[in-house]
Design an enzyme around this catalytic site. Structure first.
Site, short mmCIF file in Angstrom:
data_model
loop_
_atom_site.label_atom_id
_atom_site.label_comp_id
_atom_site.label_asym_id
_atom_site.label_seq_id
_atom_site.Cartn_x
_atom_site.Cartn_y
_atom_site.Cartn_z
N GLU A 9 0.82 -1.22 0.00
CA GLU A 9 0.00 0.00 0.00
C GLU A 9 0.84 1.26 0.00
O GLU A 9 0.40 2.32 -0.41
CB GLU A 9 -0.93 -0.01 1.22
CG GLU A 9 -1.97 1.08 1.21
CD GLU A 9 -3.00 0.91 2.32
OE1 GLU A 9 -3.39 1.93 2.91
OE2 GLU A 9 -3.41 -0.24 2.59
N ASP A 103 -2.41 -3.10 3.31
CA ASP A 103 -2.70 -3.18 4.74
C ASP A 103 -3.81 -4.17 5.03
O ASP A 103 -4.79 -4.28 4.27
CB ASP A 103 -3.08 -1.81 5.30
CG ASP A 103 -1.89 -0.85 5.27
OD1 ASP A 103 -0.76 -1.31 5.12
OD2 ASP A 103 -2.12 0.36 5.40
N TYR A 351 3.25 3.79 11.93
CA TYR A 351 2.13 4.28 11.11
C TYR A 351 1.07 4.92 11.98
O TYR A 351 0.54 4.29 12.91
CB TYR A 351 1.55 3.11 10.31
CG TYR A 351 0.52 3.51 9.29
CD1 TYR A 351 0.89 4.23 8.16
CD2 TYR A 351 -0.81 3.15 9.45
CE1 TYR A 351 -0.06 4.58 7.20
CE2 TYR A 351 -1.77 3.50 8.50
CZ TYR A 351 -1.37 4.21 7.38
OH TYR A 351 -2.32 4.57 6.44
#
Length: 907
Positions: A9, A103, A351
């Site tokens: 991603e 993801d 993240y």
């Protein structure tokens, strides 16, 4: 040799996978080994096509064209990332199989599925499902690749969410905009979010303050003095009911007389077993004072308990945004931007767009590595050193795979912060995350909690205190000692003297307005307001929006002018309140309620589990959309708005005919209102027709929008009763300039403005040159002259002489505040401002900048412009719209109306 294409991603994940597996060579925008390629998307590369991509006539917004319901949805590439799509297609043609490494979650699945479908790939694919990005987890994940078909239900759920948002967002926005004549932005998530704020504002505006009284006493014991607050503990109902029955109230009245009457009057919703500590009248308070003042009391309760306080859970994005707003007043979007920079550029955080507050169960060794990295910085050495030799326990409060979906909690990476240059804002956010992470591994804080009850005569007083015995995790935050003074020690049964008493008169206050922190909490927990248990469970984890989208939803509401910031608070504008009222009075409460989002989330979860067919869900959304559009199309604006009793809402008495003035959609008008019939051009009226048209109908009307300002029920009521209202601000002239004025109601029923004679109206013929000297607000960055604030602009004193600096107070519908103008003078650039409206009716955001020649222009994130009427040019559109089937949209417009512009598909 056969090769496999691995699609991630984002580039950082591609890099992590390449490092974990080994044997890859870095190319320009992909990795290559003997048997595999790795490349990446950058979020979504493909999106649903716009209405005009199905039929060019849909470019024009008309009611006749609605509802727009494609029989199958087309896909199109996102122009600015089309090069990534081409690279994936190029590598896919050189590969035999594909691995979806996007993801692990619904949105990651949608990103891959849209790419796969748009490119018409037929390579067999497998799914890499990772919860952790450690080397060991990545290697283990590739050993346990899942067949792609196992995730088909998740993919269908993701597509259904996307298509449902499109159907409701596109159709609702176009329908209301065309029917109401104003650009209205409506979405599945943004509209319920707006309703949360509007409903709170209505509670605040309608709040009536009540006076109440509290009683305190100062007691003197052998070891010192302490305060106590009067209270009554209501008895528990023997039937385990919360109701105070008649016999219980009778017994209380026998014991406390007028005091309990007053206490129950103020606390009218009191339940059995509760404590009451306030009374409605000063007389009741004085009864208590007279009974205890100067008398001897006795300690009847002395309770000492040890209370453990556990460390805070790790940060998810929502909690980080709340904490940053609470401590530093950062908007949610700013916190997200800073966290993203710390993740992408500085490599110091994991993240950030996560909804989990937990770590994977195999992350213990990684945490030890992170402690060592943090210890290299003098800022954190002292707090991480105690953890070096400590065995990390696998606590469920920290490590829990079942609480992780797409991503785990936000924590520091194993990169040393030593020597990394951070801005002050970045340092603050990084510090929040580091201390939250480190403190999670510290022991509980231990408090000693003291609860004391002193009885004087028949009246009781409570005294509470906390003493910090062991700081535990609070030591990470520098808290080593208690904040409050301890209570002097006493013994149970000890007598104390009542030295002093005092009555405090207080006023009830309305609930506070939302700020971004409390609004994020409300969005996250929207399911708590829902009664249905299944819907509540579906909302429990998701709420309104997701952590990744909530900040943008708030910014969108600000951008379209539904909300505005007042200091830290978020306040609905008249436009936002009007939209809410409009939807509720249509009635279309579904668009304002979190229940719709909860129902959708529940059904999407059912699709993911294979318990509901995607077609059935989309059919229900299409039915809802058709019903919504039909109600908007057919709702008569002539019929009055009704009250809860289905009666017309009365505003006042008509000044022309004495009839009732009632509220309609577009106006407040006389119930005897009879609109004039439009004459047919060239047709001569008969005597009978003229007589019918001149009948007894009353023409009294107060329009709900006058010179751009929404006229509320309160204003209309005052205008009818007093023949004037105001002065009010928020009016705008035809040139777009704001002005203030009184509204006057004439004998003929017509409304006119009255301007303050000492102020200059924007509607007069007087030019801005005659507005007076104005107040100095700063120095001109172009010529160093004084900049003056006049009625309509901020201008350099040398303007039109030797300097070009002049800033209008209203630019493309956006009001520029004095604070923003001062910021422009000081920095030669404002913060990013939202709420500008282009010539095509589109909302946009931009920075205002002072150019080298002294003129003020726009600056965009990716495009620069120099004039007020210049917009950022959109990226060149791709014509590569692809269909998922050969069918087209179900409806076509019957006629072409004026172009209104394209709306965003709102969540």
């Amino acid at each position: 040799m056969e090769k496999t294409l691995i699609i991630t991603e984002k580039p950082s994940v591609a890099n992590d996978i390449a490092s974990a597996i080994g044997g890859f060579e870095k190319k320009d925008d992909y990795f290559e080994s003997d048997d595999a390629f790795i490349t990446w998307a950058v979020g979504h590369l493909v999106t649903l096509a716009e209405p005009e991509d199905y039929d060019k006539s849909f470019k024009y917004w008309t009611l006749q064209s609605l509802p727009i319901i494609p029989k199958s949805f087309n896909l199109k590439p996102i122009a600015k990332t089309e090069s990534r799509l081409k690279k994936i297609n190029y590598l896919a043609k050189r590969s035999d199989g594909i691995i979806n490494a996007c993801d692990a979650g619904r949105e990651g699945e949608l990103i891959f599925r849209y790419i796969y479908e748009y490119l018409k790939l037929d390579n067999p694919f497998k799914r890499l499902w990772l919860q952790s990005m450690t080397k060991g987890s990545i290697v283990e994940g590739f050993k346990k690749l899942r067949p792609g078909k196992e995730l088909n239900n998740l993919g269908e759920s993701a597509k259904c969410r996307s298509e449902a948002d499109w159907l409701v967002g596109i159709n609702a926005t176009r329908a209301f905009t065309r029917r109401m004549g104003n650009l209205l932005s409506i979405g599945r998530v943004q509209t319920p979010t707006l309703s949360i704020i509007v409903e709170r504002e209505k509670i605040i505006s309608g709040f009536v303050s009540e006076t109440y009284y509290e009683i305190e006493a100062m007691f003197s014991a052998k070891s010192g003095e302490y305060k106590g607050k009067w209270f009554i503990e209501l008895p528990k109902n023997p039937n385990k009911s919360a109701v105070l029955d008649a016999s219980m109230i009778k017994e209380l009245k026998t014991q406390y007389g007028e005091v309990i009457d007053s206490a129950l009057k103020f606390n009218s919703d009191a339940k059995a077993g509760e404590r009451l500590d306030s009374v409605a009248s000063r007389k009741a308070a004085e009864i208590i004072i007279q009974a205890v003042d100067g008398n001897v009391g006795k300690i009847i309760t002395e309770d000492h308990k040890q209370q453990n306080q556990s460390p805070f859970l790790l940060f998810d994005l929502n909690d980080l945004q709340r904490e940053a707003n609470k401590r530093y007043s950062y908007p949610a979007a700013k916190t997200l931007r800073i966290a993203q920079d710390l993740y992408e550029d500085k490599k110091l955080l994991t993240y950030p767009r996560t909804d989990s507050r937990y770590l994977p169960e195999d992350y213990i060794e990684t945490c030890t590595t992170i402690f060592k990295a943090l210890g290299t910085s003098s800022d954190y050495k002292d707090i991480v050193t105690p953890l070096y030799d400590k065995k990390i326990e696998k606590k469920k409060r920290i490590f829990d795979n079942s609480k992780i979906s797409d991503h785990f909690a936000i924590i520091p990476t194993d990169k040393s912060p030593k020597g990394v240059q951070l801005t002050p804002d970045q340092q603050k956010i990084y510090d929040l995350v580091v201390k939250r992470f480190v403190s999670a591994f510290y022991p509980d804080a231990v408090w000693e909690v003291v609860k004391r009850v002193t009885q004087v005569d028949k009246y009781t007083f409570k005294s509470d205190a906390k003493a910090l015995k062991e700081p535990g995790f609070l030591a990470v935050y520098g808290k080593e000692e208690q904040d409050e003074a301890p209570l002097p020690p006493v013994k149970l049964g000890e007598e104390v003297a009542t030295k002093d008493t005092e009555v405090f008169e207080k006023q009830t206050t309305p609930p506070p307005r939302y700020n971004e922190g409390t609004l994020l909490s409300a969005m996250e927990g929207a399911g708590r307001a829902i009664e249905d248990e299944e819907l509540k469970d579906a909302m429990k984890e998701k709420g309104l929006g997701t952590p990744a989208t909530r900040a943008s939803i708030i910014e969108r509401l600000l951008e379209v002018g539904y909300l505005e910031r007042a200091g830290k608070e978020l306040v609905p504008t008249t436009k936002g309140i009007a939209l809410y009222d409009l939807l509720m009075s249509f009635p279309l409460p579904e668009l304002c309620s979190p229940e719709m989002t909860g129902e959708w989330e529940y059904k999407l979860a059912c699709i993911e589990k294979g318990e509901l067919k995607a077609e059935k869900f989309i059919d229900s959304i299409e039915g809802f959309t058709k019903d919504l559009v039909e109600r908007v199309k057919t709702r008569s604006f002539d019929s009055p708005l009704a009250t809860e009793n289905s009666e017309a809402k009365l505003i006042g008495v008509c000044p022309l005919c004495g009839g009732d003035v009632i509220e309609g959609f577009m106006s407040f008008r006389c119930s005897n209102f009879k609109p004039k019939k439009k004459a047919v051009k060239g047709k001569k009226k008969t005597e009978k027709e003229e007589e019918q048209e001149s009948g007894d109908g009353c023409m009294f009307t107060i329009w709900k929008i006058i010179a751009g300002k929404i006229i509320t029920e309160e204003i209309a009521n005052e205008l009818i009763a007093k023949k004037q209202s105001g002065p009010h601000s928020g009016f705008r002239s035809k040139g777009g300039r704001p002005f203030s004025a009184k509204l006057l109601l004439g004998e003929d029923g017509k409304i006119t403005f009255e301007f303050d004679k000492t102020a200059q109206s924007s509607d007069t013929e007087k030019s801005t040159e005659d507005e007076g000297p104005g107040e100095i607000i700063g120095k001109c960055p172009a010529c160093s002259g004084n900049v003056l604030e006049t009625g309509s602009a901020f201008k350099c004193e040398n303007y039109k002489k030797s300097c070009n600096l002049s800033l209008s107070k209203v630019i493309l519908g956006k009001t520029i505040t004095t604070e923003q103008a001062i910021n422009l003078l000081n920095e030669k650039r404002t913060d990013k401002l939202s709420g500008f409206i282009s010539k095509k009716g589109r909302f946009f955001s931009a920075y205002l900048v002072v150019k080298d020649d002294g003129k003020v222009g726009f600056e965009f994130d990716n495009t620069r412009a120099t004039k007020y009427d210049t917009e950022a040019k959109p990226a060149k559109k791709s014509t590569g719209v692809k269909k998922t089937s050969t069918k087209s949209a179900t409806t076509k417009p019957k006629k072409v109306a004026s172009k209104t512009g394209k709306q965003k598909k709102s969540e």
